[in-house]
Design an enzyme around this catalytic site. Structure first.
Site, PDB file in Angstrom:
ATOM      1  CG  HIS A  12       0.434   0.125   2.336  1.00 30.22           C
ATOM      2  ND1 HIS A  12      -0.620  -0.848   3.834  1.00 30.22           N
ATOM      3  CD2 HIS A  12       1.074   0.587   3.483  1.00 30.22           C
ATOM      4  CE1 HIS A  12       0.165  -0.309   4.942  1.00 30.22           C
ATOM      5  NE2 HIS A  12       1.213   0.704   4.152  1.00 30.22           N
ATOM      6  CG  HIS A  59       0.141   4.439   7.575  1.00 31.89           C
ATOM      7  ND1 HIS A  59      -0.503   3.533   7.303  1.00 31.89           N
ATOM      8  CD2 HIS A  59       1.331   4.599   6.863  1.00 31.89           C
ATOM      9  CE1 HIS A  59      -0.012   2.220   6.832  1.00 31.89           C
ATOM     10  NE2 HIS A  59       1.584   3.261   6.387  1.00 31.89           N
ATOM     11  CG  HIS A 192       8.249   0.578   2.186  1.00 26.59           C
ATOM     12  ND1 HIS A 192       8.003  -0.612   2.646  1.00 26.59           N
ATOM     13  CD2 HIS A 192       7.653   1.681   2.483  1.00 26.59           C
ATOM     14  CE1 HIS A 192       6.366  -0.227   3.061  1.00 26.59           C
ATOM     15  NE2 HIS A 192       6.218   1.024   3.309  1.00 26.59           N
ATOM     16  CD  GLU A 239       3.658  -0.236   5.763  1.00 27.35           C
ATOM     17  OE1 GLU A 239       3.487   0.719   6.809  1.00 27.35           O
ATOM     18  OE2 GLU A 239       3.656  -0.966   4.742  1.00 27.35           O
TER      19      GLU A 239
HETATM   20  C1  DHB Z   1       5.419   4.811   1.695  1.00 29.82           C
HETATM   21  C2  DHB Z   1       4.800   3.523   1.782  1.00 29.82           C
HETATM   22  C3  DHB Z   1       3.933   3.102   2.403  1.00 29.82           C
HETATM   23  O1  DHB Z   1       3.790   2.518   2.972  1.00 29.82           O
HETATM   24  C4  DHB Z   1       3.721   4.159   3.291  1.00 29.82           C
HETATM   25  O2  DHB Z   1       2.630   4.239   4.296  1.00 29.82           O
HETATM   26  C5  DHB Z   1       3.287   5.650   3.265  1.00 29.82           C
HETATM   27  C6  DHB Z   1       4.707   5.768   1.772  1.00 29.82           C
HETATM   28  C7  DHB Z   1       5.909   5.333   0.199  1.00 29.82           C
HETATM   29  O3  DHB Z   1       6.485   4.315  -0.243  1.00 29.82           O
HETATM   30  O4  DHB Z   1       6.443   6.471  -0.176  1.00 29.82           O
HETATM   31 FE    FE Z   2       2.534   2.112   4.664  1.00 31.96          FE
END
Ligand code: DHB
Ligand code: FE
Length: 279
Positions: A12, A59, A192, A239
């Site tokens: 997401h 979030h 990430h 996550e």
């Molecule tokens: C991004 C990824 C995420 O899981 C999130 O919650 C907010 C931003 C991103 O890669 O920009």
């Molecule tokens: Fe996220």
């Protein structure tokens, strides 16, 4: 008896909402990502779920750092989407299933999962964008039960605990006397990191191994502590705990119906899988 007909696990990322709003699905940057979803929609049209149990992490829209439940389950008649500050358009409210929510809550508490129960709950991009990718007309044909996992603020629940929560959700759904067809969705990951010195960190080797483990060795990630998972996948890659919950709801043997992996979407390695209980 209600039945789990399969699971969808997907990343997401807020930027997906911007891409949808601007109609960028066929731009070279976005196409390999969006092309992952028509097979998911075909699969949904075939398995026809009545309910989606959606496992995600909030979030800061519904829970903030001052109050952070480890696990929370929605028990509201309706879940609204609100602006989180990313500037992406909000979507229509989702219809809840309070009876099934309370059944899940009762069964999970009886299995020693001490949940927060939410009779009011707003949902963020981690909930709405995977739904919009599955149902692009955003005219939701399913009821939803949100399950929120703290992947945000230490201490996080372990991968083993998340997997066990999924197994308990699976048992609870099997005990529900209705004849609903249920799809479990787990959103977030894959690797990430948005913050600190490692911002932009991606670990393709780990992601591919993790996706393979979803099919062949579902408890594989439970060998790692949450600190190790952060090291391997990033502060937000963790996550993937939501994937562990979703995977836990399925039997040990599953069939992979579809998968996609693409780097990067914004800062994220995007992963997508559709799994069914093996015949
Ligand atoms: C991004 C990824 C995420 O899981 C999130 O919650 C907010 C931003 C991103 O890669 O920009
Ligand atoms: Fe996220």
């Amino acid at each position: 008896m209600a039945k789990i007909v399969g699971a969808i696990t997907t990343s997401h990322v807020p930027a997906i909402g911007g891409a949808i709003a601007k109609g960028l699905q066929n731009e070279p940057y976005w196409k390999p990502f969006f092309d992952g979803f028509p097979p998911v929609r075909d699969w949904l049209a075939k398995v026809k779920p009545d309910v989606i149990v959606l496992v995600y992490n909030d979030h800061g829209l519904n829970f903030f750092l001052d109050k952070m439940p480890t696990f929370a389950v929605g028990a509201a008649p309706e879940y609204r989407n609100a602006d989180e500050g990313w500037g992406i358009p909000t979507v229509a409210p989702f219809k809840g299933d309070p009876e099934l929510s309370w059944h899940l809550i009762e069964q999970l508490v009886a299995e020693d999962f001490d949940l927060v129960t939410c009779q009011e709950m707003v949902v963020d991009h981690a909930f709405t964008l995977p739904m919009a990718l599955c149902y692009p007309d955003t005219n939701w044909p399913v009821r939803v039960v949100p399950v929120c996992v703290n992947t945000v603020q230490a201490p996080l629940p372990s991968a083993a605990r998340c997997y066990k929560l999924g197994q308990a959700i699976g048992r609870a759904i099997a005990k529900w006397p209705g004849d609903e067809r249920v799809v479990v969705m787990g959103t977030g990951g894959l690797s990430h990191q948005l913050d600190g010195e490692r911002a932009g960190f991606i670990n393709k080797d780990f992601d591919l191994k993790f996706m393979d483990s979803m099919v062949h060795e579902p408890a594989w990630a439970t060998r790692y502590s949450t600190t190790e998972l952060v090291e391997l996948s990033g502060t937000q890659g963790v996550e993937l705990l939501n994937w562990m919950v979703a995977r836990g709801t399925l039997p040990a043997k599953v069939e992979k119906k579809h998968a996609n992996y693409y780097i990067p979407i914004s800062n994220t390695a995007s992963g997508l899988m559709v799994l069914e209980p093996a015949a």
